[in-house]
Design a protein around this motif. Structure first.
Motif, PDB file in Angstrom:
ATOM      1  N   GLN A 118       0.837  -1.556  -0.288  1.00  0.00           N
ATOM      2  CA  GLN A 118       0.200   0.612   0.200  1.00  0.00           C
ATOM      3  C   GLN A 118       0.983   1.318   0.035  1.00  0.00           C
ATOM      4  O   GLN A 118       0.485   2.023  -0.892  1.00  0.00           O
ATOM      5  N   LEU A 119       2.203   1.783   0.307  1.00  0.00           N
ATOM      6  CA  LEU A 119       2.767   2.091   0.801  1.00  0.00           C
ATOM      7  C   LEU A 119       3.600   2.941  -0.525  1.00  0.00           C
ATOM      8  O   LEU A 119       3.373   3.609  -0.798  1.00  0.00           O
ATOM      9  N   LEU A 120       3.761   1.515  -1.156  1.00  0.00           N
ATOM     10  CA  LEU A 120       4.762   1.861  -2.630  1.00  0.00           C
ATOM     11  C   LEU A 120       3.480   2.657  -3.334  1.00  0.00           C
ATOM     12  O   LEU A 120       4.107   3.634  -4.500  1.00  0.00           O
ATOM     13  N   ALA A 121       1.991   2.164  -3.748  1.00  0.00           N
ATOM     14  CA  ALA A 121       1.191   2.348  -4.599  1.00  0.00           C
ATOM     15  C   ALA A 121       1.448   4.113  -4.276  1.00  0.00           C
ATOM     16  O   ALA A 121       1.108   4.744  -5.125  1.00  0.00           O
ATOM     17  N   HIS A 122       1.097   4.495  -2.921  1.00  0.00           N
ATOM     18  CA  HIS A 122       1.137   5.445  -2.397  1.00  0.00           C
ATOM     19  C   HIS A 122       2.012   6.394  -2.343  1.00  0.00           C
ATOM     20  O   HIS A 122       1.917   8.283  -3.265  1.00  0.00           O
ATOM     21  N   LEU A 123       3.233   6.253  -2.547  1.00  0.00           N
ATOM     22  CA  LEU A 123       4.461   6.687  -3.000  1.00  0.00           C
ATOM     23  C   LEU A 123       4.028   7.087  -4.737  1.00  0.00           C
ATOM     24  O   LEU A 123       4.644   8.108  -5.145  1.00  0.00           O
ATOM     25  N   ALA A 124       4.132   6.117  -5.040  1.00  0.00           N
ATOM     26  CA  ALA A 124       4.384   6.247  -6.774  1.00  0.00           C
ATOM     27  C   ALA A 124       2.681   6.673  -7.461  1.00  0.00           C
ATOM     28  O   ALA A 124       3.077   7.790  -7.947  1.00  0.00           O
TER      29      ALA A 124
END
Length: 221
Positions: A118-124
């Motif tokens: 979820q963090l990766l998706a948010h960062l992207a």
């Protein structure tokens, strides 16, 4: 020969010999694994083995105690999506380095895998508003490692109202009235990077007898 096949997030990549790399991954169902990737820097593989990428990974070894080898197919190239955004890239590097340094190998952490995904998706996709998501990730890491903070109610009064501070000693929330005389020695509530960084360093990494990764330290600079 033993093997696992699982979804995974690349945590670290270090050159090994001339054309290979030692790659560390967090798998969805099997935890952290390390393995050698042959030809990791070839034209076909160069974009696959990047910290933050989500991959379909296959790990195999002759016996369980061996490091083994990793083969993978790229699922989501989060590294390339995040790279243009300096702050998001710094948060990505910190998150990957914390997981690689703090988690024991081959212990399952499905909640951390989901949170990291979820963090990766948010960062992207929302790099300008990702700090709160990152702080929630660090709080979960502390909890999953056995050092969770109790931010649900005041340590002094038991009330869940008007929470304003966090005690660095107990890791518990403190109400404004109870904490006002000691506010210079308390963190603000809700926690920010300085608060989670303190607990990561003085609770988690001191227990591991390790230094906090440089990528996490740079967030406080």
């Amino acid at each position: 020969m033993i093997s696992i096949t699982d979804n995974a997030i690349v945590l670290s990549v270090r050159k090994h010999a001339e054309t290979s790399a030692l790659v560390e991954i967090l798998t969805e169902q099997n935890g952290v694994y390390k393995g050698i990737v042959r030809g990791a820097f070839s034209k076909n593989n160069r974009g696959v083995y990047q910290p933050g990428n989500v991959i379909a990974a296959h790990w195999s070894a002759r016996i369980a105690e061996h490091m083994g080898a990793i083969r993978a197919e790229l699922h989501t190239p989060y590294a390339a999506l995040i790279m243009p955004h300096a702050r998001a890239l710094a948060l990505l590097s910190s998150a990957c380095s914390l997981l690689a340094a703090a988690l024991p190998e081959r212990h399952t952490y499905p909640k951390l895998y989901t949170a990291m995904h979820q963090l990766l998706a948010h960062l992207a996709h929302a790099p300008e508003s990702c700090l709160e998501e990152y702080i929630r990730f660090e709080l979960l890491l502390l909890a999953q490692a056995g050092f969770g903070l109790d931010l649900s109610r005041c340590a002094a009064t038991g009330s869940s109202e008007n929470l304003a501070y966090i005690s660095p000693k107990s890791g518990r929330a403190v109400s404004r009235d109870a904490g006002e005389p000691y506010k210079d020695r308390l963190f603000e509530f809700p926690p920010d990077l300085s608060a989670t960084g303190y607990f990561i360093e003085h609770w988690l990494f001191e227990a591991l007898h390790r230094k906090v990764p440089a990528a996490r330290k740079r967030l406080d600079a």
